[in-house]
Design a protein around this motif. Structure first.
Motif, mmCIF file in Angstrom:
data_model
loop_
_atom_site.group_PDB
_atom_site.id
_atom_site.type_symbol
_atom_site.label_atom_id
_atom_site.label_comp_id
_atom_site.label_asym_id
_atom_site.label_seq_id
_atom_site.Cartn_x
_atom_site.Cartn_y
_atom_site.Cartn_z
ATOM 1 N N ARG A 92 3.625 58.461 59.026
ATOM 2 C CA ARG A 92 2.534 59.378 58.674
ATOM 3 C C ARG A 92 2.163 60.300 59.823
ATOM 4 O O ARG A 92 1.888 61.491 59.615
ATOM 5 N N PHE A 93 2.170 59.782 61.027
ATOM 6 C CA PHE A 93 1.672 60.560 62.152
ATOM 7 C C PHE A 93 2.781 60.999 63.105
ATOM 8 O O PHE A 93 2.523 61.321 64.270
ATOM 9 N N SER A 94 4.023 61.016 62.614
ATOM 10 C CA SER A 94 5.153 61.480 63.414
ATOM 11 C C SER A 94 5.900 62.547 62.640
ATOM 12 O O SER A 94 5.787 62.654 61.420
ATOM 13 N N SER A 95 6.670 63.308 63.366
ATOM 14 C CA SER A 95 7.483 64.357 62.747
ATOM 15 C C SER A 95 8.805 64.446 63.482
ATOM 16 O O SER A 95 8.949 63.968 64.614
ATOM 17 N N GLY A 96 9.769 65.044 62.813
ATOM 18 C CA GLY A 96 11.079 65.178 63.414
ATOM 19 C C GLY A 96 12.145 64.451 62.624
ATOM 20 O O GLY A 96 11.904 63.923 61.525
ATOM 21 N N LEU A 169 1.889 52.462 50.719
ATOM 22 C CA LEU A 169 1.084 52.679 51.925
ATOM 23 C C LEU A 169 1.178 54.126 52.392
ATOM 24 O O LEU A 169 0.178 54.709 52.841
ATOM 25 N N LEU A 170 2.348 54.726 52.282
ATOM 26 C CA LEU A 170 2.489 56.137 52.654
ATOM 27 C C LEU A 170 1.654 57.027 51.746
ATOM 28 O O LEU A 170 1.056 58.010 52.199
ATOM 29 N N SER A 171 1.606 56.680 50.463
ATOM 30 C CA SER A 171 0.768 57.445 49.541
ATOM 31 C C SER A 171 -0.702 57.342 49.920
ATOM 32 O O SER A 171 -1.437 58.329 49.865
ATOM 33 N N GLY A 172 -1.145 56.157 50.314
ATOM 34 C CA GLY A 172 -2.528 56.010 50.747
ATOM 35 C C GLY A 172 -2.813 56.731 52.042
ATOM 36 O O GLY A 172 -3.868 57.378 52.193
ATOM 37 N N LEU A 173 -1.896 56.658 52.989
ATOM 38 C CA LEU A 173 -2.095 57.328 54.280
ATOM 39 C C LEU A 173 -2.086 58.844 54.140
ATOM 40 O O LEU A 173 -2.686 59.549 54.959
ATOM 41 N N ASP A 178 -6.479 64.687 58.425
ATOM 42 C CA ASP A 178 -6.206 64.857 59.853
ATOM 43 C C ASP A 178 -7.473 65.228 60.621
ATOM 44 O O ASP A 178 -7.613 64.885 61.797
ATOM 45 N N ALA A 179 -8.405 65.922 59.950
ATOM 46 C CA ALA A 179 -9.631 66.336 60.630
ATOM 47 C C ALA A 179 -10.438 65.130 61.091
ATOM 48 O O ALA A 179 -11.041 65.151 62.177
ATOM 49 N N ALA A 180 -10.450 64.058 60.285
ATOM 50 C CA ALA A 180 -11.188 62.865 60.685
ATOM 51 C C ALA A 180 -10.556 62.210 61.909
ATOM 52 O O ALA A 180 -11.265 61.731 62.813
ATOM 53 N N LEU A 192 -6.744 51.998 68.471
ATOM 54 C CA LEU A 192 -7.189 50.829 67.729
ATOM 55 C C LEU A 192 -8.494 51.103 66.991
ATOM 56 O O LEU A 192 -8.675 50.664 65.847
ATOM 57 N N ARG A 193 -9.403 51.817 67.635
ATOM 58 C CA ARG A 193 -10.680 52.138 67.001
ATOM 59 C C ARG A 193 -10.479 53.053 65.797
ATOM 60 O O ARG A 193 -11.126 52.887 64.750
ATOM 61 N N ILE A 194 -9.576 54.011 65.915
ATOM 62 C CA ILE A 194 -9.274 54.904 64.794
ATOM 63 C C ILE A 194 -8.660 54.119 63.634
ATOM 64 O O ILE A 194 -8.991 54.347 62.464
#
Length: 283
Positions: A92-96, A169-173, A178-180, A192-194
């Protein structure tokens, strides 16, 4: 008024669209389930009786197999969440190209028949398989194969369940804004807090759906437990088939099926409630 008339016209159309699948579910799922329950509660013309269930719970083999199935299902479903959640977060939070390759490998079992995966795992982790051959070549002996053990069943079911769990899980993520995440980072929140304060609460329904579907799929599994699991105790799917075909005891096979249905119905209610809660939030 125009909007209300439009909605009123769409209402019968919507009912017609869902009528066919609802009818199929009623005919091929609900009616056989009700018939099985009635036949176990009325095994003969003498009247209603719980004798079939008394026999089930009085048999240590039956209760042992039920407990083994429940424990194996919970372990497998939990392992799927623990394994797939980090992968889903990474994707979810990576690209490439690397994340694309990882996702392709992770969903690959979705396109392979379960029986082929089972035999591949036998050749990989079974006696004189790939793992034992490699370990022996580098001087490590004493390898105990998980083949025909409860661990072998869990390994096969986890491998088979990774694609569906990961996609849920990918659908939920994908619904996590991204703003949050950026706002939390701006105020100094760590990873960890995020994760615990933003991501997990937002994907709670997806986690529930993933766990419920994996539970339902594993509880009634047959191929992997049959190929990789021990002869005793047995998963309920294998136990039912053996009771029906080898022991030729259809009444007890139906009783075992009803017990499985009741456990799965509880998890199904949790799944339906989670989906309904998600729809209410979206509305």
């Amino acid at each position: 008024m125009t909007v209300e008339r439009t909605e009123a016209r769409r209402f019968p159309v919507g009912l017609l669209l869902v009528a066919a699948p609802v009818l199929l579910v009623a005919v091929f799922v609900l009616l056989p389930a009700i018939a099985a329950i009635v036949s176990t509660l009325r095994p003969d013309a003498a009247g209603w009786s719980f004798s079939a269930y008394a026999r089930f719970f009085g048999d240590r083999l039956s209760t042992g197999n039920l407990l083994f199935t429940l424990v194996s299902t919970l372990v497998t479903s939990s392992a799927l969440l623990l394994l797939c959640l980090p992968i889903a977060l990474y994707l979810r939070f990576s690209s490439g190209r690397l994340p694309t390759f990882v996702q392709s490998v992770a969903v690959f079992p979705l396109f392979v028949p379960g029986i082929i995966v089972g035999y591949a795992l036998i050749r990989f982790m079974g006696p004189n398989g790939t793992i034992q051959t490699v370990l022996h070549a580098i001087g490590i002996n004493g390898f105990r194969s998980p083949y025909l053990t409860p661990v072998g069943t869990v390994i096969g079911l986890v491998w088979e369940g990774i694609p569906l769990t990961l996609l849920i899980l990918l659908s939920g993520l994908a619904q996590v804004p991204d703003a949050a995440i950026e706002a939390a980072r701006d105020v100094g929140a760590g990873g960890l807090r995020i994760l615990t304060g933003i991501i997990l609460p937002l994907i709670r329904n997806s986690l529930t759906v993933a766990f419920s579907l994996s539970f339902l799929g594993v509880f009634g599994a047959f191929t992997m437990p049959y190929l990789l699991g021990p002869a005793s105790p047995e998963m309920m799917g294998v136990f039912m088939q053996r009771t029906f075909s080898e022991l030729q005891d259809p009444l007890q096979a139906q009783t075992q099926a009803v017990m499985c249905f009741l456990f799965c119905a509880v998890v199904g209610v949790i799944y339906v409630r989670s989906v309904a809660r998600s729809r209410r939030k979206s509305a």
